[in-house]
Write a protein that holds these residues in place. Structure first.
Motif, mmCIF file in Angstrom:
data_model
loop_
_atom_site.group_PDB
_atom_site.id
_atom_site.type_symbol
_atom_site.label_atom_id
_atom_site.label_comp_id
_atom_site.label_asym_id
_atom_site.label_seq_id
_atom_site.Cartn_x
_atom_site.Cartn_y
_atom_site.Cartn_z
ATOM 1 N N UNK A 4 0.833 -1.201 0.000
ATOM 2 C CA UNK A 4 0.000 0.000 0.000
ATOM 3 C C UNK A 4 0.868 1.252 0.000
ATOM 4 N N UNK A 5 0.259 2.358 -0.376
ATOM 5 C CA UNK A 5 0.952 3.643 -0.343
ATOM 6 C C UNK A 5 1.373 3.980 1.091
ATOM 7 N N UNK A 6 0.528 3.642 2.061
ATOM 8 C CA UNK A 6 0.864 3.899 3.468
ATOM 9 C C UNK A 6 2.095 3.108 3.894
ATOM 10 N N UNK A 7 2.200 1.869 3.420
ATOM 11 C CA UNK A 7 3.352 1.030 3.744
ATOM 12 C C UNK A 7 4.635 1.655 3.188
ATOM 13 N N UNK A 8 4.589 2.111 1.940
ATOM 14 C CA UNK A 8 5.753 2.745 1.317
ATOM 15 C C UNK A 8 6.150 3.981 2.132
ATOM 16 N N UNK A 9 5.162 4.762 2.519
ATOM 17 C CA UNK A 9 5.406 5.970 3.318
ATOM 18 C C UNK A 9 6.110 5.623 4.626
ATOM 19 N N UNK A 22 4.101 12.436 1.002
ATOM 20 C CA UNK A 22 2.795 12.004 0.523
ATOM 21 C C UNK A 22 3.039 10.948 -0.545
ATOM 22 N N UNK A 23 2.483 9.763 -0.347
ATOM 23 C CA UNK A 23 2.627 8.680 -1.318
ATOM 24 C C UNK A 23 1.242 8.308 -1.817
ATOM 25 N N UNK A 24 1.090 8.255 -3.122
ATOM 26 C CA UNK A 24 -0.180 7.901 -3.752
ATOM 27 C C UNK A 24 0.027 6.684 -4.645
ATOM 28 N N UNK A 25 -1.011 5.897 -4.800
ATOM 29 C CA UNK A 25 -0.971 4.728 -5.671
ATOM 30 C C UNK A 25 -1.897 3.675 -5.121
ATOM 31 N N UNK A 26 -2.768 3.129 -5.974
ATOM 32 C CA UNK A 26 -3.756 2.179 -5.468
ATOM 33 C C UNK A 26 -3.747 0.835 -6.189
#
Length: 82
Positions: A4-9, A22-26
């Motif tokens: 998830x984007x949250x994990x990358x963040x 801020x990381x985006x991607x779904x």
């Protein structure tokens, strides 16, 4: 494995002090990030991206297919925010 984007963040934050991120991607493999860090001051774009790749480690090869990055120093970020 889907990430998830949250994990990358979280992973980037664990390895690189950030003023803003801020990381985006779904879709689980393609992401875009805006990263503001004092570590970027005085470094060129390639050096900045290398710092992010270091923070991500092997995940960049194994879990993340593509990561678009906008890397800014706090001064550059302040200018953009106007």
């Amino acid at each position: 494995m889907m990430v998830s984007a949250d994990y990358i963040k979280e992973v980037i934050l664990a390895g690189l002090p950030c003023d803003y991120i801020d990381v985006q991607g779904d879709d689980g493999t393609h992401f875009n990030a805006v990263i503001v860090s004092a570590e970027f001051s005085g470094r060129n774009r390639v050096q900045r991206h290398q710092l992010v790749y270091q923070a991500l480690g092997d995940r960049m090869r194994a879990e993340i297919h593509a990561l678009g990055m906008k890397t800014l120093s706090p001064e550059e970020w302040a200018q953009q925010q106007g």
